[in-house]
Scaffold this motif. Structure first.
Motif, short mmCIF file in Angstrom:
data_model
loop_
_atom_site.label_atom_id
_atom_site.label_comp_id
_atom_site.label_asym_id
_atom_site.label_seq_id
_atom_site.Cartn_x
_atom_site.Cartn_y
_atom_site.Cartn_z
N GLY A 127 0.73 -1.24 0.01
CA GLY A 127 0.01 -0.02 0.13
C GLY A 127 0.92 1.24 -0.08
O GLY A 127 1.97 1.27 0.60
N THR A 128 0.33 2.14 -0.74
CA THR A 128 0.97 3.49 -0.99
C THR A 128 -0.12 4.57 -0.68
O THR A 128 -1.17 4.34 -0.95
CB THR A 128 1.83 3.78 -2.11
OG1 THR A 128 0.81 3.69 -3.30
CG2 THR A 128 2.80 2.77 -2.29
N ALA A 129 0.17 5.98 -0.56
CA ALA A 129 -0.77 6.94 -0.49
C ALA A 129 -1.12 7.13 -1.96
O ALA A 129 -2.50 7.49 -2.02
CB ALA A 129 0.19 8.27 -0.13
N ALA A 130 -0.56 6.70 -2.96
CA ALA A 130 -1.08 6.89 -4.31
C ALA A 130 -1.97 6.03 -4.64
O ALA A 130 -3.06 6.04 -5.58
CB ALA A 130 0.07 6.88 -5.18
N ASN A 131 -2.10 4.83 -4.04
CA ASN A 131 -3.15 3.69 -4.51
C ASN A 131 -4.01 3.41 -3.46
O ASN A 131 -5.12 2.70 -3.48
CB ASN A 131 -2.44 2.31 -4.90
CG ASN A 131 -1.68 1.53 -3.87
OD1 ASN A 131 -1.89 2.08 -2.55
ND2 ASN A 131 -0.97 0.58 -3.89
N PHE A 132 -4.23 4.13 -2.30
CA PHE A 132 -5.24 4.17 -1.23
C PHE A 132 -6.42 4.66 -1.93
O PHE A 132 -6.59 5.44 -2.74
CB PHE A 132 -4.76 5.39 -0.12
CG PHE A 132 -5.93 5.44 0.77
CD1 PHE A 132 -6.32 4.77 1.76
CD2 PHE A 132 -6.82 6.70 0.71
CE1 PHE A 132 -7.28 4.64 2.69
CE2 PHE A 132 -7.78 7.00 1.44
CZ PHE A 132 -8.15 6.03 2.33
N ALA A 133 -7.52 4.00 -1.79
CA ALA A 133 -8.87 4.07 -2.47
C ALA A 133 -9.86 4.50 -1.53
O ALA A 133 -10.85 4.95 -1.91
CB ALA A 133 -9.23 2.95 -3.33
N GLY A 134 -9.90 4.28 -0.38
CA GLY A 134 -10.97 4.69 0.89
C GLY A 134 -10.98 3.59 2.07
O GLY A 134 -9.86 3.06 2.17
N ILE A 135 -12.07 3.41 2.49
CA ILE A 135 -11.90 2.87 3.64
C ILE A 135 -13.26 1.99 3.59
O ILE A 135 -14.49 2.44 3.44
CB ILE A 135 -12.27 3.83 4.99
CG1 ILE A 135 -11.02 4.49 5.29
CG2 ILE A 135 -12.29 2.85 6.38
CD1 ILE A 135 -10.94 5.61 6.34
N ALA A 136 -13.37 0.76 4.12
CA ALA A 136 -14.39 -0.10 4.05
C ALA A 136 -15.62 0.24 4.87
O ALA A 136 -15.43 0.24 6.20
CB ALA A 136 -14.05 -1.62 4.09
N LEU A 137 -16.78 0.31 4.36
CA LEU A 137 -18.06 0.79 5.35
C LEU A 137 -18.49 -0.48 5.89
O LEU A 137 -18.62 -1.42 5.32
CB LEU A 137 -18.94 1.59 4.38
CG LEU A 137 -18.76 3.06 4.19
CD1 LEU A 137 -19.86 3.33 2.97
CD2 LEU A 137 -18.92 3.84 5.45
N ARG A 138 -19.09 -0.29 7.14
CA ARG A 138 -20.08 -1.29 7.79
C ARG A 138 -21.18 -1.33 7.14
O ARG A 138 -22.01 -0.42 6.92
CB ARG A 138 -20.10 -0.62 9.21
CG ARG A 138 -20.98 -1.39 10.01
CD ARG A 138 -21.13 -1.08 11.50
NE ARG A 138 -19.77 -1.43 12.13
CZ ARG A 138 -19.19 -2.52 12.69
NH1 ARG A 138 -19.92 -3.75 12.63
NH2 ARG A 138 -17.99 -2.55 13.14
N GLU A 139 -21.62 -2.62 6.92
CA GLU A 139 -22.82 -2.88 6.29
C GLU A 139 -23.51 -3.93 7.00
O GLU A 139 -23.02 -4.80 7.47
CB GLU A 139 -22.48 -3.41 4.87
CG GLU A 139 -22.02 -2.27 3.71
CD GLU A 139 -23.16 -1.29 3.48
OE1 GLU A 139 -24.36 -1.69 3.54
OE2 GLU A 139 -22.56 -0.26 3.29
N ILE A 140 -24.79 -3.98 6.88
CA ILE A 140 -25.61 -4.98 7.15
C ILE A 140 -25.79 -5.91 6.06
O ILE A 140 -26.39 -5.70 5.11
CB ILE A 140 -27.23 -4.49 7.83
CG1 ILE A 140 -26.91 -3.54 8.86
CG2 ILE A 140 -28.15 -5.83 8.32
CD1 ILE A 140 -28.00 -2.81 9.53
#
Length: 177
Positions: free
Chosen positions: A66-79
Motif C-alpha cells: 500500500g501507498t498513498a497513491a493507491n489508497f482508495a478509501g475505507i471499507a464501510l460497515r454494512e448489514i
C-alpha cells in the motif's frame, strides 16, 4: 443515597460506520478474489480497514504494498445477508461487492499514537516488534519511520479516541476515481 453514572463518555461508534454524511462519496466494487489451487489468496477486509484500488477495478486489502497513491478509501460497515455463517461477520470476503468511502468522515480503529484534531494519519505497512499494537494495514496516529506511510488526504477529525481505540478520520479528497 449518592447518585452514580455508568461510564464517563460515549463511544465514537464502530469501525466502518460513517459518522458525518454531509460530504460523503461511497463507491461499490468487488473485493478481489484470486483462487490458486482451490484456495483463496486474498484476505477478507474488516469494516473500517483501508483498501487499495487495483487496475482491474477491484479493491484489495491495504497491506505492505500500500501507498498513498493507491489508497482508495475505507471499507464501510454494512448489514449483510448471511450466506456463510462461519465467515464474513464483520468483514467483506473475496468476491463480494463492498462499499468503500472515498470521501467523508468515518470511524476507524487507531492502534498506535494519540490522534490530534487535524493531525496526520498513517497506515502501517510493515511490522515493528517495538510497537506491539501496530498491525499491518491498520491506522495509526504516529509515524514509525519506513514502517508506516502517511496518507496525505486523511486527517483525524476531532483528536478524541474512545476506550475501544476508535476515532474519526476525514477523507478530504478522492485519490482514485
Amino acid at each position: 443515597m449518592p447518585g452514580s453514572a455508568i461510564g464517563i463518555e460515549m463511544n465514537y461508534g464502530y469501525p466502518g460506520s460513517f459518522t458525518r454524511s454531509i460530504d460523503t462519496i461511497i463507491t461499490p466494487r468487488t473485493l478481489k478474489s484470486i483462487i490458486t489451487n482451490d484456495k483463496e489468496t486474498e484476505d477478507p477486509v474488516a469494516f473500517g480497514e483501508p483498501v487499495i484500488l487495483n487496475a482491474d477495478n477491484t479493491y484489495s486489502r491495504f497491506g505492505s504494498e500500500g501507498t498513498a497513491a493507491n489508497f482508495a478509501g475505507i471499507a464501510l460497515r454494512e448489514i449483510k445477508q448471511a450466506t456463510d455463517y462461519y465467515t464474513g461477520a464483520g468483514n467483506y470476503i473475496p468476491g463480494e461487492t463492498m462499499d468503500v468511502m472515498e470521501r467523508g468522515t468515518i470511524a476507524v480503529k487507531c492502534n498506535n499514537g494519540t490522534p490530534t484534531a487535524g493531525g496526520k494519519v498513517y497506515i502501517r505497512i510493515s511490522a515493528n516488534g517495538t510497537i506491539p499494537n501496530g498491525v499491518v494495514g491498520q491506522f495509526e496516529a504516529a509515524a514509525d519511520s519506513t514502517n508506516t506511510v502517511e496518507i496525505t488526504n486523511l486527517r483525524w477529525k476531532t483528536g478524541k479516541i474512545d476506550s475501544n481505540k476508535v476515532a474519526e478520520v476525514t477523507i478530504l479528497t478522492r485519490v482514485n476515481p
